[in-house]
Design a protein around this motif. Structure first.
Motif, mmCIF file in Angstrom:
data_model
loop_
_atom_site.group_PDB
_atom_site.id
_atom_site.type_symbol
_atom_site.label_atom_id
_atom_site.label_comp_id
_atom_site.label_asym_id
_atom_site.label_seq_id
_atom_site.Cartn_x
_atom_site.Cartn_y
_atom_site.Cartn_z
ATOM 1 N N ASN A 169 0.805 -1.230 0.000
ATOM 2 C CA ASN A 169 0.000 0.000 0.000
ATOM 3 C C ASN A 169 0.837 1.279 0.000
ATOM 4 O O ASN A 169 0.382 2.313 0.482
ATOM 5 N N ASN A 194 0.076 -4.498 -3.728
ATOM 6 C CA ASN A 194 -0.864 -3.393 -3.903
ATOM 7 C C ASN A 194 -2.140 -3.861 -4.578
ATOM 8 O O ASN A 194 -2.154 -4.845 -5.315
ATOM 9 N N ARG A 195 -3.204 -3.116 -4.348
ATOM 10 C CA ARG A 195 -4.467 -3.359 -5.038
ATOM 11 C C ARG A 195 -4.292 -3.018 -6.519
ATOM 12 O O ARG A 195 -3.778 -1.958 -6.864
ATOM 13 N N TYR A 196 -4.735 -3.923 -7.391
ATOM 14 C CA TYR A 196 -4.569 -3.692 -8.824
ATOM 15 C C TYR A 196 -5.574 -4.558 -9.564
ATOM 16 O O TYR A 196 -5.666 -5.765 -9.319
ATOM 17 N N SER A 197 -6.341 -3.943 -10.440
ATOM 18 C CA SER A 197 -7.324 -4.689 -11.223
ATOM 19 C C SER A 197 -7.755 -3.845 -12.409
ATOM 20 O O SER A 197 -7.382 -2.670 -12.535
ATOM 21 N N ASP A 200 -9.230 -0.852 -10.959
ATOM 22 C CA ASP A 200 -8.415 -0.038 -10.049
ATOM 23 C C ASP A 200 -6.989 0.035 -10.577
ATOM 24 O O ASP A 200 -6.195 -0.890 -10.410
ATOM 25 N N SER A 223 -6.808 -8.050 -4.513
ATOM 26 C CA SER A 223 -8.128 -7.656 -5.029
ATOM 27 C C SER A 223 -8.157 -7.650 -6.556
ATOM 28 O O SER A 223 -8.627 -6.691 -7.172
ATOM 29 N N GLN A 227 -12.915 -7.131 -5.300
ATOM 30 C CA GLN A 227 -13.827 -7.635 -4.268
ATOM 31 C C GLN A 227 -15.065 -8.307 -4.869
ATOM 32 O O GLN A 227 -16.185 -8.126 -4.396
#
Length: 330
Positions: A169, A194-197, A200, A223, A227
Motif C-alpha cells: 500500500n 498493492n491493489r490492482y485490477s 483499479d 483484489s 472484491q
C-alpha cells in the motif's frame, strides 16, 4: 496425514520476483477475508490443501486478517502443523504488520520498531513458525521515519525471522525513498503488494508500478477481482448474496454505480466471447500487465479452481487490452 499431489509443480507457472532469485507462483492464495472465525474450518483446510496440490506455494497473511485480528494466522497455523509442516521448505509464507492490532500506543497503526517486532513475534507464535519467507510493512505511516522502519526490517532479517521483506500500500514516491533506506541497511527488499485490477489502476497513476519496474522489484496484486465485482455474478447487477448488496454508501465509495455495472456487463460479454469467465479474464489482464503474481482470495474450492483455470486460457491480445480500456476508461 496429508500427501500432496506428486504432479503439483506441473500444474503451475512461476515467475522470478523482480531481480531476486525467488520464484513465486503466477497465482498465490491470500487469506484476507474468508479464513478466520467466520469460516468453516474444514472448508478452508480443503481450499489451502487443494491450492498446494495445484502448485500454489505462496500463502499470504497479515496480523490483522480475521475478521478478528490474528484469526487467519491461527487457522493457517493449525492447518500447517497438521498437514503442511513436512513441506515447509516448499512453501512461501508471508505476513504483514502496520494496521491496528491491540490497545495502547504500541499496537496501533505504524511502522515503529516496537510494534513491528512485537507483531511479528506474535504472528510466528500463532502460525507455529520459526520464520516467515516475506515480511511486509503493511501501510505507509508518515508518523514513523522510514529510517526506523527500514532499520527494524534489517534487524528482523539478521535475526532470521524473515528471509525477504516487502512493502504494501505504498505509492511510488514513498517506495522510491524506502528503497534507498533498505539499500542503506542491505535489506533484501524484493516485492510490493498493492491493489490492482481492471477497475483499479491506482498503482499506474501514483508511480508505484513505474518505480517497481525501474527498481526491478516484484509486484503482487491483491483484489484482482475488485472484491468480486469482476465476476459473472455481477453481470446483471449486485446479487443479493453479495456482501455489497444493500450497502449503498460503501458501494458509492468504491465507485460501484450504474455506470460501473454497465462496464462489468460489457466486460462479461467480452470474456464470454473469449471462452472464459470474467474472473479468469481479469486475472489474465494482470498477467498481461506483467505482475509477478496474482493474489486471489476465495470463499470456496470451486472459486479457487475457476481462478486457477485462467492459467489455461489464451493470453489477452493487444487489441483485447485496448477493448478493455475502451470499456472501462472512456
Amino acid at each position: 496425514m496429508f500427501t500432496p499431489d506428486e504432479k503439483r509443480y506441473e500444474k503451475m507457472q512461476y515467475n522470478y520476483c523482480g531481480d531476486s532469485g525467488l520464484q513465486l507462483p503466477k497465482i498465490s492464495l491470500g487469506l484476507w477475508q474468508n479464513f478466520g472465525c467466520n469460516a468453516d474450518y474444514d472448508k478452508i483446510k480443503d481450499i489451502i490443501l487443494t491450492a498446494f496440490d495445484m502448485g500454489i506455494t505462496h500463502f499470504d497473511l497479515a496480523n490483522n486478517y480475521g475478521p478478528e485480528p490474528g484469526d487467519a494466522e491461527r487457522n493457517f497455523g493449525k492447518i500447517f502443523a497438521q498437514n503442511l509442516k513436512p513441506y515447509r521448505d516448499e512453501l512461501i509464507i508471508s505476513t504483514k504488520a502496520g494496521y491496528e492490532m491491540w490497545d495502547g500506543p504500541y499496537g496501533g497503526r505504524g511502522g515503529t520498531r516496537k510494534y513491528l517486532i512485537s507483531s511479528l513475534n506474535q504472528s510466528l507464535e500463532r502460525m507455529g513458525l520459526e520464520y516467515v519467507d516475506i515480511f511486509y510493512h503493511h501501510c505507509m505511516t508518515p508518523e514513523t521515519p522510514l529510517y526506523e522502519t527500514a532499520l527494524c526490517m534489517s534487524d528482523i532479517i539478521r535475526q532470521g525471522k524473515a528471509l525477504y521483506v516487502g512493502i504494501s500500500n505504498y505509492d511510488g514516491k514513498t517506495m522510491h525513498r524506502m528503497n534507498h533506506r533498505f539499500e542503506d541497511f542491505n535489506v533484501p527488499f524484493i516485492i510490493n503488494q498493492n491493489r490492482y485490477s481492471i477497475l483499479d489502476r491506482t498503482i499506474e497513476e501514483n508511480g508505484l508500478k513505474k518505480q517497481s519496474i525501474k527498481k526491478k522489484k516484484g509486484i503482487i496484486a491483491f483484489s484482482p477481482l475488485a472484491q468480486g465485482r469482476l465476476s459473472n455474478k455481477f453481470a446483471n447487477g449486485i446479487p443479493k448474496d453479495s456482501r455489497l448488496f444493500g450497502r449503498e454508501d460503501y458501494c458509492k465509495g468504491i465507485g460501484l454505480d450504474e455506470k460501473q455495472l454497465s462496464q462489468i456487463k460489457a466486460l462479461c460479454k467480452l470474456a464470454d466471447e473469449r471462452g472464459e469467465t470474467l474472473s479468469q479474464m481479469a486475472i489474465n489482464w494482470l498477467f498481461a500487465k506483467g505482475v509477478t503474481s496474482v493474489l486471489v482470495g476465495v470463499r470456496t474450492k470451486a472459486q479457487l479452481l475457476e481462478n486457477l483455470d485462467a492459467l489455461n486460457k489464451t493470453p489477452l491480445s493487444e487489441e483485447e487490452l485496448k477493448m478493455i480500456d475502451k470499456i472501462v476508461c472512456d
